[in-house]
Every structure is written in C-alpha cells, then in structure tokens.
Design a protein around this motif. Structure first.
Motif, PDB file in Angstrom:
ATOM      1  N   LEU A   1       0.787  -1.234   0.000  1.00 26.50           N
ATOM      2  CA  LEU A   1       0.000   0.000   0.000  1.00 26.50           C
ATOM      3  C   LEU A   1       0.816   1.279   0.000  1.00 26.50           C
ATOM      4  CD1 LEU A   1      -2.669  -1.030   2.665  1.00 26.50           C
ATOM      5  CD2 LEU A   1      -3.079  -0.724   0.233  1.00 26.50           C
TER       6      LEU A   1
ATOM      7  N   LEU B   1       0.491   6.018   2.833  1.00 26.91           N
ATOM      8  CA  LEU B   1      -0.529   5.193   2.191  1.00 26.91           C
ATOM      9  C   LEU B   1      -0.949   5.813   0.855  1.00 26.91           C
ATOM     10  CD1 LEU B   1      -3.089   3.237   4.056  1.00 26.91           C
ATOM     11  CD2 LEU B   1      -3.965   4.510   2.126  1.00 26.91           C
TER      12      LEU B   1
ATOM     13  N   TRP C   1      -3.559   6.061  -2.084  1.00 24.29           N
ATOM     14  CA  TRP C   1      -5.005   5.789  -2.263  1.00 24.29           C
ATOM     15  C   TRP C   1      -5.284   4.865  -3.428  1.00 24.29           C
ATOM     16  CZ3 TRP C   1      -7.463   7.189   1.863  1.00 24.29           C
ATOM     17  CH2 TRP C   1      -7.019   8.298   2.608  1.00 24.29           C
TER      18      TRP C   1
ATOM     19  N   GLN D   1      -4.543   1.394  -2.572  1.00 23.41           N
ATOM     20  CA  GLN D   1      -5.529   0.870  -1.626  1.00 23.41           C
ATOM     21  C   GLN D   1      -6.775   0.386  -2.375  1.00 23.41           C
ATOM     22  OE1 GLN D   1      -7.285   3.624   1.234  1.00 23.41           O
ATOM     23  NE2 GLN D   1      -7.139   2.069   2.813  1.00 23.41           N
TER      24      GLN D   1
ATOM     25  N   LYS E   1      -8.166  -3.457  -2.558  1.00 25.14           N
ATOM     26  CA  LYS E   1      -9.537  -3.805  -2.139  1.00 25.14           C
ATOM     27  C   LYS E   1     -10.256  -4.606  -3.223  1.00 25.14           C
ATOM     28  CE  LYS E   1     -10.533  -0.338   1.358  1.00 25.14           C
ATOM     29  NZ  LYS E   1     -11.208   0.930   1.700  1.00 25.14           N
TER      30      LYS E   1
ATOM     31  N   ALA F   1      -6.439  -4.096   3.968  1.00 24.39           N
ATOM     32  CA  ALA F   1      -6.469  -2.977   3.024  1.00 24.39           C
ATOM     33  C   ALA F   1      -6.855  -1.668   3.703  1.00 24.39           C
ATOM     34  CB  ALA F   1      -7.435  -3.282   1.891  1.00 24.39           C
ATOM     35  N   ASP F   2      -7.309  -1.745   4.960  1.00 17.45           N
ATOM     36  CA  ASP F   2      -7.687  -0.503   5.643  1.00 17.45           C
ATOM     37  C   ASP F   2      -7.495  -0.654   7.154  1.00 17.45           C
ATOM     38  OD1 ASP F   2      -9.836  -2.017   6.646  1.00 17.45           O
ATOM     39  OD2 ASP F   2     -11.039  -1.528   4.873  1.00 17.45           O
TER      40      ASP F   2
ATOM     41  N   PHE G   1      -1.715   2.580   9.102  1.00 14.86           N
ATOM     42  CA  PHE G   1      -3.090   2.590   8.577  1.00 14.86           C
ATOM     43  C   PHE G   1      -3.954   3.697   9.201  1.00 14.86           C
ATOM     44  CE2 PHE G   1      -1.524  -1.683   7.898  1.00 14.86           C
ATOM     45  CZ  PHE G   1      -2.009  -2.011   6.640  1.00 14.86           C
TER      46      PHE G   1
END
Length: 610
Positions: free
Chosen positions: A316, A323, A325, A328, A332, A374-375, A423
């Motif tokens: 990521l 991070l 985006w 990400q 996902k 992922a988050d 995260f």
C-alpha cells in the motif's frame, strides 16, 4: 505350502524356544533398558545383543532334502529381521560403523524379497535407519538416497501389491499370535510416516526448503490421520512450519498450521496451577514445560500477525512510505475477487485431521484473517489478535527469568503498533501509538545493565530514537496544517527532536571504545544503523526551531558535522556507499549547501550587530 514349511522348520529349530529367545531380546531392548543404572546405561541392550547373536548363529540354510524356494525365503527373511535388530542395537549403543554393517547386510539379504508382504516393512525400516545413521554423520546425500529409496518402495508396494504387510516381530511369533490386517496396516503406515519425517529433515539440511516444508506438512497430516503423535511435539512442529509459510507469504497455510497447533496442543491436558502447593517437582516441571511451549506457539502467532501487517503495508505504501489511495483501491478490488475464488477453492487446500478436529481448527482459523489488510479496520483486527498473543507470551517469558525472550516479545509488540500506525489516518492518534511504543521499550530498557546486554540495549536505543523521530515528523505535519505555529507546538517539536537525538547519540556512543574513540571502521551489522543514526541526528539538528541566530548557527554546524561524517565515510568505504544509497545523495548535497547557508546567517548577524 508356506505354512507347512514354516511348521517343518520351526519344528526343526525348536519353534517355541526360538520365539521365546526373540521376545526376551525385544523385551530387554525396549522395556528393561529403560531401567538400566546410570553407570551401566547399555546393560540390557548388550544382553539383548547376545541373544540376537545366538539366534543368528542358529539360522542356517535348510538341508538339501528340504530345499525349495519357500524354505530358502523363510530362512533369509528371518536372517534379515535379525540383521535389522542387530543394526538397531549397535546404533542405539553408539557403535555406528557396526550398526551400519548390519543394516546394510539386512538390505542385501532382503533385496530379492523387498516386495513380499512378509518383508517390505523390514526392508523400509532398514533403509530408514540407514538414512538416520548417515544423516547423523552429516552425510546428507547418502541419507537422502536411502530414504528416497524407502519412499519409492512404499509407493510401489502400495500400488502393485497392497496387502497389509507383516510387522518385524511377526517372524518370531506363533501363528495364533500374529497381528490383524488392520494392526499390520497401521504399523506399516507408521514406518512410512517416519520415512517422510526423516526426508523432511534431510531436505532441510540440504537447503531444499520448499520440499522440506511439503514433507513436514505431509508428516503432520499422517500423524493425525493414524493418531501417532505426541500432542505437544506435534503442535510445536506445526507452529514451526507456519513460520516457513509466513516467509513465503502463504498466510492461508500459515494460519492453518497455527490453528491446528492450538487445537492439538490442548489435547495435552490443561495446565492447572490451582494446587501448586501439593505439586511434586515432576508435575511442576511438566507444567513449566507446557507453559513454555504454549508461549512459544503464541510467539509464532505474533510473527504471523506482524508479518501480515508489514506485508500489507508494502503493498500500500508509496515512495515516501505513506498510504497510496490508488494502491488501496486496487488491493480492495483484488481482495474482493480473491475472496470469491477462495470460497470455492478453499476446501481443496491441504487440511488436517478428522472431521471433528477439523471443525475445531476451523473455528480458531476464523478468528483472524489470512488476507492482506487494506484498511485500518482490518489492520486493527489483526493487530488485536497479535496483541492478545503478546500478553500470552509475556505470562511465561517474564523479564526477571527470560530477559532476551521478554524483550523480543516487547519489540514485536512495538512493531505491531508501528505496523498499525501506518493505517491510521488521524495524525494525532498515530502519534499516540508511537508514544505507546516508546513507553513499552523504555520500561524494559531502564531495567537492563548495558554491560551484560549491550546488543539488546543498542537495539532499544536505536528503536526509541526512530520512534521519537517519527513522532517529531508527525508533529511537524500537524503544525503545518495550522495557520501559525504557537509556542506549545514549538516546544513539543523541539522536545521530540532532542529525545530522538539523545537516543541516537546513546546508540552511537555505545560503539565507542573505552577511550571514547569512535571506530575507524564500522562492522557489518552496525554499519547501516550507525550511519543512519548519524544522518538522522544531522537532519534533526537542522529542524530544531529557535529564534536565536547563534543557536541556529550552532545547530547548523552540528548538522553539517553529521552530514560530512556520513559523506566522508561513504567516500572511503564503498560497501557503506551501497548500504546508504537512499540517504547518501542528500548527505552530500547538504554537506555542500550548509556552509553557504551558515555564511549567509553570519553576514546577517554581523549586519544586525553593527
């Protein structure tokens, strides 16, 4: 005709006496020997050896009038069994070359009968023992040849003949004492499981790691299938195997091994500490051992959670470690797709145990994800599982009795926080996580005597320096979002910078000799940490906020000293230049730029003072 010949031969050789002598030898070797006194540890084994030798002397070829293929076969098969037992006996009494001779003779004698139900198991056992013997002498290639041969024979026999084969001792049992087909098969499978187990060890020694893992997994599976295992040993082996899968990023298999490890470990019986007062020393030792093994399995779980979070981060992060985006979103989507495929494919993966064990294992597996986080929500779920195992590991590995282990667990706990912080979008909350890291590391650091724990102290000093450094960067980012910098934030930033500098400096000072001289050449393991610490100290000095021009000048001078040190060291040591590739360019640049900045500041001060 076989049974007829057997009875004729048994009659000639006085069957019952023969059988009795053999069973006495086995009993001496397997039962009595456990009670031998310490000053004569092999007394029973030697007595068994004499009986086996007498039996061997009594095995002679049948007389001419009785000769046929069956009689020949029987005589040689029994001889093969005795050679195997003598080989084992010598190996167990540490006489390896004699042991090897008997085992090799067993293989030679039985070569012609190796696919017969009466002798296939004896033959494979002799090859297993030769494998162990050569592996013990570090002759791995030789060991591998015997064990792969045993494996191939098992497969060929199972495919072409398939009758449950005789157990070794049945050659010296009366007809009515022989084993049932079911018992024979069970024992034969156990012999083959041993073959696979030894192969796993040999492949590991030969660095054939993937192959070793497969054999190890298969061994564990077969041990459950045929219920041949010690729960604690099995659990530790499964947990150890999980670590291989984790390094290969095969988290599904890693989680399966760990979940199975928990379930099977619980079969060892509960570890109760209620009646500690009435415990015998033996019970206390057993309880201690169980607790230690449980803590070791917990540590394998910690590594699982930590690596899963760290690997998620790698997928990521962008170039500056933040991070990304787009990445990400990509992850996902990929995970959603994989989840749908996995539901279909999951049941074809390698599984463990019978259906009831399997259900128990599955319920442990479901407590933690095996897909990348992922988050923040997913990362936190993995973090919490890891943290619960940190508590479990710390219950046994306490600071007073297990210093190094305890500190490693605390460092893993700190790393879990670090991994989770990535995260966290809220910078203030992220800063609080790093504060937790500093607190836990400092708690153990203050307990240590650097004289005895120099390396551990260095690691902690460096990691605390790193953590303060990260906190300071966060505080700067937070301050940049404000309209103006108030004195409260300035104080905070400066304090964090000073703390980071102090810890990096402690680390760097620990490298000095008794005369306080810094080493002219940095050793491999401290090379990069030492230069990174110097680089960061340089960077931090230049970030300290002050309105005093003289202080600014002093800070810039300290900064310049650090950057120049790194640049000069790398110029004189090519291996350092390689290790410092990411930072070196900036160091050289700053070492060139700062003198100009300092000159400008001096001129300004001179003009101001006129």
């Amino acid at each position: 005709g076989l049974h007829l010949v057997r009875d004729k031969m048994a009659g000639r050789e006085d069957g019952p006496e023969l059988r009795l002598k053999y069973s006495r030898a086995v009993n001496l070797s397997e039962v009595e020997s456990k009670r031998d006194p310490e000053n004569e540890p092999y007394r029973s084994k030697y007595a068994a050896r004499e009986l086996l030798k007498e039996l061997k002397a009594g095995q002679r070829a049948p007389a001419d009038e009785e000769r046929d293929a069956d009689a020949d076969g029987l005589w040689l098969q029994r001889l093969g069994v005795l050679e195997l037992q003598l080989g084992l006996n010598h190996a167990e009494t540490e006489e390896l070359s004699a042991g090897e001779e008997h085992l090799a003779k067993c293989v030679r004698v039985l070569e012609a009968f190796k696919l017969c139900p009466e002798t296939v198991s004896v033959f494979i056992q002799a090859e297993n023992q030769l494998g162990i013997l050569w592996a013990g002498l570090e002759e791995m290639e030789k060991a591998k040849t015997y064990l792969e041969d045993a494996e191939a024979l098992y497969n060929q026999y199972t495919k072409e003949i398939g009758t449950p084969p005789w157990d070794t001792h049945e050659h010296f049992l009366a007809e009515e004492e022989r084993l049932s087909e079911q018992e024979r098969q069970k024992r034969f499978e156990k012999v083959y499981t041993h073959t696979l187990y030894y192969l796993a060890q040999v492949y590991k020694h030969l660095d054939m790691i993937e192959k070793a893992a497969w054999y190890c997994h298969t061994t564990l599976q077969r041990q459950l299938q045929f219920t041949h295992y010690n729960p604690v040993e099995w659990a530790i082996n499964a947990a150890t195997l999980s670590q291989y899968y984790i390094t290969e990023k095969r988290y599904m298999e890693g989680r399966l091994c760990l979940a199975a490890s928990n379930v099977i470990f619980n079969q060892a019986g509960a570890v109760s500490s209620e009646s500690a007062a009435e415990e015998s020393e033996e019970e206390r030792d057993r309880r201690d051992q169980l607790q230690q093994k449980k803590a070791e399995i917990a540590r394998c779980w910690i590594k699982y959670c930590l690596n899963l979070l760290q690997d998620s981060r790698k997928l990521l992060e962008n170039d500056i470690g933040e991070l990304d985006w787009d990445r990400q979103e990509e992850l996902k989507c990929q995970l959603k797709k994989e989840e749908e495929e996995q539901e279909q494919g999951r049941k074809s993966a390698v599984l463990f145990g019978s259906s009831d064990t399997f259900d128990l294992i599955q319920s442990v597996e479901e407590k933690v994800s095996c897909t990348y986080a992922a988050d923040f929500a997913r990362a936190r779920a993995v973090f919490l599982v890891g943290q619960s195992y940190v508590q479990e590991a710390k219950e046994f590995f306490q600071l007073d009795d297990h210093v190094t282990d305890h500190i490693e667990v605390v460092q893993d706990h700190s790393s879990l926080f670090k991994a989770l912080a990535f995260f966290e979008e809220d910078l203030e909350r992220r800063c609080k996580m790093h504060k937790r890291r500093v607190d836990m590391l400092n708690t153990v650091y203050t307990e240590l005597n650097p004289q005895y724990y120099l390396l551990v102290c260095r690691q902690l000093q460096f990691e605390m320096g790193d953590t303060f450094y990260e906190m300071m960067e966060l505080k700067v980012s937070i301050a940049n979002q404000l309209d103006e910098l108030d004195s409260h934030n300035v104080k905070k930033i400066n304090l964090l910078a000073q703390s980071a500098i102090a810890h990096y400096t402690l680390f760097l000072d620990s490298l000095r000799d008794p005369e306080r001289r810094f080493p002219a050449t940095l050793e491999g393991d401290v090379l990069r940490p030492a230069l990174v610490a110097k680089f960061r100290v340089g960077w931090l000095h230049s970030k300290v906020i002050t309105s005093e021009p003289q202080q600014q000048l002093d800070n810039l001078q300290l900064s310049l000293d650090c950057y120049s040190f790194v640049a000069d060291y790398c110029a004189g040591h090519p291996e350092a230049a390689t290790a410092m590739e990411p930072e070196l360019e900036l160091c050289v640049e700053m070492a060139a730029l700062l003198p100009t900045r300092m000159q400008a500041l001096r001129s300004k001060m001179a003009a101001f003072n006129e």
